[in-house]
Design a protein around this motif. Structure first.
Motif, PDB file in Angstrom:
ATOM      1  N   UNK A  32      40.619  33.322  39.231  1.00 53.83           N
ATOM      2  CA  UNK A  32      41.455  34.014  38.247  1.00 53.83           C
ATOM      3  C   UNK A  32      42.638  34.690  38.932  1.00 53.83           C
ATOM      4  N   UNK A  33      42.381  35.358  40.066  1.00 53.00           N
ATOM      5  CA  UNK A  33      43.470  36.013  40.795  1.00 53.00           C
ATOM      6  C   UNK A  33      44.487  34.973  41.271  1.00 53.00           C
ATOM      7  N   UNK A  34      44.021  33.868  41.831  1.00 51.74           N
ATOM      8  CA  UNK A  34      44.946  32.837  42.310  1.00 51.74           C
ATOM      9  C   UNK A  34      45.739  32.223  41.158  1.00 51.74           C
ATOM     10  N   UNK A  35      45.088  32.036  40.023  1.00 52.27           N
ATOM     11  CA  UNK A  35      45.792  31.516  38.844  1.00 52.27           C
ATOM     12  C   UNK A  35      46.914  32.472  38.430  1.00 52.27           C
ATOM     13  N   UNK A  36      46.597  33.754  38.355  1.00 53.24           N
ATOM     14  CA  UNK A  36      47.597  34.743  37.945  1.00 53.24           C
ATOM     15  C   UNK A  36      48.718  34.874  38.966  1.00 53.24           C
ATOM     16  N   UNK A  37      48.385  34.747  40.243  1.00 59.27           N
ATOM     17  CA  UNK A  37      49.417  34.805  41.289  1.00 59.27           C
ATOM     18  C   UNK A  37      50.427  33.669  41.115  1.00 59.27           C
ATOM     19  N   UNK A  38      49.961  32.525  40.687  1.00 55.99           N
ATOM     20  CA  UNK A  38      50.854  31.391  40.525  1.00 55.99           C
ATOM     21  C   UNK A  38      51.634  31.450  39.214  1.00 55.99           C
ATOM     22  N   UNK A  39      51.007  31.931  38.156  1.00 51.63           N
ATOM     23  CA  UNK A  39      51.685  32.010  36.862  1.00 51.63           C
ATOM     24  C   UNK A  39      52.686  33.158  36.801  1.00 51.63           C
ATOM     25  N   UNK A  40      52.359  34.282  37.476  1.00 48.88           N
ATOM     26  CA  UNK A  40      53.204  35.478  37.454  1.00 48.88           C
ATOM     27  C   UNK A  40      53.411  35.956  38.899  1.00 48.88           C
ATOM     28  N   UNK A  65      38.208  55.593  51.792  1.00 45.10           N
ATOM     29  CA  UNK A  65      38.967  54.657  52.633  1.00 45.10           C
ATOM     30  C   UNK A  65      39.698  53.611  51.800  1.00 45.10           C
ATOM     31  N   UNK A  66      38.990  52.994  50.847  1.00 37.93           N
ATOM     32  CA  UNK A  66      39.660  51.939  50.076  1.00 37.93           C
ATOM     33  C   UNK A  66      40.670  52.526  49.093  1.00 37.93           C
ATOM     34  N   UNK A  67      40.419  53.749  48.652  1.00 38.70           N
ATOM     35  CA  UNK A  67      41.395  54.419  47.798  1.00 38.70           C
ATOM     36  C   UNK A  67      42.687  54.629  48.576  1.00 38.70           C
ATOM     37  N   UNK A  68      42.578  55.120  49.798  1.00 46.67           N
ATOM     38  CA  UNK A  68      43.747  55.356  50.644  1.00 46.67           C
ATOM     39  C   UNK A  68      44.453  54.056  51.021  1.00 46.67           C
ATOM     40  N   UNK A  69      43.683  53.048  51.393  1.00 45.47           N
ATOM     41  CA  UNK A  69      44.252  51.810  51.908  1.00 45.47           C
ATOM     42  C   UNK A  69      44.869  50.935  50.825  1.00 45.47           C
ATOM     43  N   UNK A  70      44.236  50.874  49.659  1.00 46.97           N
ATOM     44  CA  UNK A  70      44.680  49.957  48.620  1.00 46.97           C
ATOM     45  C   UNK A  70      45.250  50.649  47.379  1.00 46.97           C
ATOM     46  N   UNK A  71      45.141  51.967  47.302  1.00 44.93           N
ATOM     47  CA  UNK A  71      45.695  52.699  46.167  1.00 44.93           C
ATOM     48  C   UNK A  71      44.925  52.529  44.878  1.00 44.93           C
ATOM     49  N   UNK A  72      43.656  52.186  44.976  1.00 47.37           N
ATOM     50  CA  UNK A  72      42.832  52.001  43.782  1.00 47.37           C
ATOM     51  C   UNK A  72      42.392  53.332  43.192  1.00 47.37           C
ATOM     52  N   UNK A  73      42.172  53.332  41.892  1.00 46.51           N
ATOM     53  CA  UNK A  73      41.400  54.399  41.266  1.00 46.51           C
ATOM     54  C   UNK A  73      39.955  53.967  41.456  1.00 46.51           C
ATOM     55  N   UNK A  85      43.009  48.593  40.080  1.00 46.34           N
ATOM     56  CA  UNK A  85      44.368  48.599  40.618  1.00 46.34           C
ATOM     57  C   UNK A  85      44.929  47.197  40.633  1.00 46.34           C
ATOM     58  N   UNK A  86      45.923  46.991  41.484  1.00 46.39           N
ATOM     59  CA  UNK A  86      46.529  45.668  41.611  1.00 46.39           C
ATOM     60  C   UNK A  86      46.268  45.136  43.013  1.00 46.39           C
ATOM     61  N   UNK A  87      45.961  43.832  43.079  1.00 44.45           N
ATOM     62  CA  UNK A  87      45.629  43.230  44.373  1.00 44.45           C
ATOM     63  C   UNK A  87      45.884  41.727  44.318  1.00 44.45           C
ATOM     64  N   UNK A  88      46.228  41.150  45.465  1.00 50.21           N
ATOM     65  CA  UNK A  88      46.358  39.701  45.562  1.00 50.21           C
ATOM     66  C   UNK A  88      45.199  39.172  46.408  1.00 50.21           C
ATOM     67  N   UNK A  89      45.131  37.865  46.576  1.00 48.42           N
ATOM     68  CA  UNK A  89      44.007  37.275  47.305  1.00 48.42           C
ATOM     69  C   UNK A  89      44.001  37.665  48.775  1.00 48.42           C
ATOM     70  N   UNK A  90      45.167  37.778  49.392  1.00 46.91           N
ATOM     71  CA  UNK A  90      45.207  38.187  50.797  1.00 46.91           C
ATOM     72  C   UNK A  90      44.569  39.555  50.985  1.00 46.91           C
ATOM     73  N   UNK A  91      44.933  40.491  50.130  1.00 47.64           N
ATOM     74  CA  UNK A  91      44.383  41.842  50.230  1.00 47.64           C
ATOM     75  C   UNK A  91      42.901  41.864  49.876  1.00 47.64           C
ATOM     76  N   UNK A  92      42.498  41.058  48.888  1.00 51.38           N
ATOM     77  CA  UNK A  92      41.084  41.004  48.518  1.00 51.38           C
ATOM     78  C   UNK A  92      40.253  40.442  49.674  1.00 51.38           C
ATOM     79  N   UNK A  93      40.761  39.411  50.343  1.00 49.11           N
ATOM     80  CA  UNK A  93      40.055  38.850  51.497  1.00 49.11           C
ATOM     81  C   UNK A  93      39.959  39.891  52.618  1.00 49.11           C
TER      82      UNK A  93
END
Length: 113
Positions: A32-40, A65-73, A85-93
């Protein structure tokens, strides 16, 4: 081509992808993330992640740690974290490569501009 051949190929693809993700990221979430990365391509997908960490982890410290590093709630309950929050596949990996993480699943939707 028969429909069963297409379904078999799809199942094989998902198995290969799961192995590439080291069985730590839900394949459906990754697709789903890869699909959205390509469509938008101009904006990272919005995600709501359910992250399971090892029972030996200091969950609150890891949450910070992940809140600081990735800006997630984020929020935590036992050894499960919820991160939004918002993330792409590189960051998720990169997130999944942390030794404390056992499994990541969740949902992804188009982010607002």
């Amino acid at each position: 081509m028969k429909m069963s051949e297409i379904e078999d190929s799809f199942d094989e693809y998902k198995e290969r992808l799961s192995g590439m993700l080291e069985n730590k990221i839900d394949v459906d979430l990754a697709m789903k993330i890869m699909y959205l990365e390509r469509k938008l391509p101009d904006v990272e997908p919005k995600v709501e992640l359910d992250i399971r960490v090892s029972s030996e982890s200091n969950t609150l410290s890891f949450l910070h740690k992940i809140n600081q590093k990735f800006g997630f709630q984020t929020s935590a309950r036992h050894n499960h974290l919820t991160a939004v929050g918002r993330i792409n596949m590189d960051k998720l990996a990169k997130l999944a490569s942390n030794q404390e993480i056992e499994w990541i699943t969740g949902s992804a939707t188009p982010a607002s501009y």
